[in-house]
Motif scaffolding. Structure first.
Motif, PDB file in Angstrom:
ATOM      1  N   GLY A  14      11.278   6.015   7.851  1.00 52.32           N
ATOM      2  CA  GLY A  14      11.200   6.122   9.249  1.00 52.32           C
ATOM      3  C   GLY A  14      11.119   7.557   8.605  1.00 52.32           C
ATOM      4  N   ALA A  15      11.091   7.970   6.919  1.00 57.67           N
ATOM      5  CA  ALA A  15      11.478   9.717   6.764  1.00 57.67           C
ATOM      6  C   ALA A  15      10.088  10.567   6.949  1.00 57.67           C
ATOM      7  N   ARG A  16       8.697   9.584   6.905  1.00 59.59           N
ATOM      8  CA  ARG A  16       8.019   9.963   6.880  1.00 59.59           C
ATOM      9  C   ARG A  16       7.541  10.556   8.736  1.00 59.59           C
ATOM     10  N   GLY A  17       6.645  11.939   8.717  1.00 60.82           N
ATOM     11  CA  GLY A  17       6.232  11.209   9.911  1.00 60.82           C
ATOM     12  C   GLY A  17       6.523  12.250  11.485  1.00 60.82           C
ATOM     13  N   CYS A  18       7.443  13.779  10.757  1.00 60.11           N
ATOM     14  CA  CYS A  18       7.704  14.513  11.687  1.00 60.11           C
ATOM     15  C   CYS A  18       6.135  14.959  12.042  1.00 60.11           C
ATOM     16  N   THR A  19       5.613  15.566  11.646  1.00 63.42           N
ATOM     17  CA  THR A  19       4.789  16.165  11.577  1.00 63.42           C
ATOM     18  C   THR A  19       3.989  15.995  13.307  1.00 63.42           C
ATOM     19  N   PRO A  20       3.466  14.317  12.397  1.00 65.40           N
ATOM     20  CA  PRO A  20       2.803  13.883  14.056  1.00 65.40           C
ATOM     21  C   PRO A  20       3.946  13.578  14.747  1.00 65.40           C
TER      22      PRO A  20
ATOM     23  N   VAL B 295      12.874   5.473  15.904  1.00 61.08           N
ATOM     24  CA  VAL B 295      11.297   5.968  16.737  1.00 61.08           C
ATOM     25  C   VAL B 295      10.041   5.750  15.552  1.00 61.08           C
ATOM     26  N   PHE B 296       9.612   4.551  15.520  1.00 62.83           N
ATOM     27  CA  PHE B 296       8.045   4.304  14.978  1.00 62.83           C
ATOM     28  C   PHE B 296       7.539   3.582  15.298  1.00 62.83           C
ATOM     29  N   PRO B 297       6.207   3.626  15.312  1.00 61.60           N
ATOM     30  CA  PRO B 297       5.457   4.837  14.898  1.00 61.60           C
ATOM     31  C   PRO B 297       5.569   5.949  15.177  1.00 61.60           C
ATOM     32  N   PRO B 298       6.668   7.606  14.643  1.00 63.78           N
ATOM     33  CA  PRO B 298       6.778   8.708  14.993  1.00 63.78           C
ATOM     34  C   PRO B 298       5.600   9.304  15.865  1.00 63.78           C
ATOM     35  N   ALA B 299       3.951   9.524  15.309  1.00 63.63           N
ATOM     36  CA  ALA B 299       3.524   9.653  16.651  1.00 63.63           C
ATOM     37  C   ALA B 299       3.085   8.911  17.942  1.00 63.63           C
TER      38      ALA B 299
END
Length: 188
Positions: free
Chosen positions: A71-77, A164-168
């Protein structure tokens, strides 16, 4: 819309946000990227507050092992999803804030680079975690928020998206919930 890279570990629901629906947002003064102070407890109407660990910068390496933290990666999307759906959220009378532990100067760079039509809030002291028990984790010696999204009406939490996944996809999920739940909080 940007997508999260394939193959990332998927976060699991550890129940750390189960207590939040129905809770009042606390009266906290958080600095916004426009220099204003925002009191979460005094927000009126519909508000979406998406809480994320940290936004990376093109000129700064992510912490070691970042891609391995579920869950860490994906702040920009995630931010770009709320940017791309901002007009639709406005048609539902919903405002948006992003929130992380990064300082406002760091967040301003992300807001400007990503052309976000809303402000980001800085909670460097993790006051929201302390007030509401928002889940967090540690990476590279820093305490960061786990990714979750709060939908509130008149300062009361109506819905929490966690994990929240996927963040996009988060902004679309929020829009769908707002459309499908007319009984939640009075609509204008």
């Amino acid at each position: 819309m940007l997508n999260t890279p394939a193959g990332l570990p998927v976060p699991t629901d550890d129940g750390a946000a189960d207590h939040l629906p129905g809770t009042a947002l606390p009266s906290l003064q958080l600095e916004s990227t426009d220099g204003a102070r925002v009191d979460l407890g005094k927000l009126r109407g519909w508000w979406v507050v998406y809480i994320y660990p940290m936004t990376g910068r093109p000129d700064v390496a992510l912490p070691d092992g970042w891609n391995e933290i579920p869950g860490a990666r994906g702040c920009t999307p995630q931010s770009c999803g709320f940017r791309d759906h901002h007009a639709e959220l406005k048609t539902l009378s919903a405002g948006v804030f992003g929130l992380s532990t990064q300082d406002s100067a760091y967040q301003r760079e992300a807001r400007d680079r990503l052309q976000l039509p809303f402000e980001l809030l800085s909670d460097a002291g993790l006051a929201l975690r302390d007030a509401l028990g928002i889940p967090s984790f540690e990476a590279a010696g820093a305490r960061l928020y786990k990714r979750l999204t709060i939908v509130a009406y008149d300062g009361r939490i109506e819905k929490v998206f966690y994990p929240v996944f996927p963040p996009a996809q988060n902004a679309e999920d929020v829009l769908s919930w707002l459309r499908d739940n007319p009984q939640a909080g009075p609509r204008r």
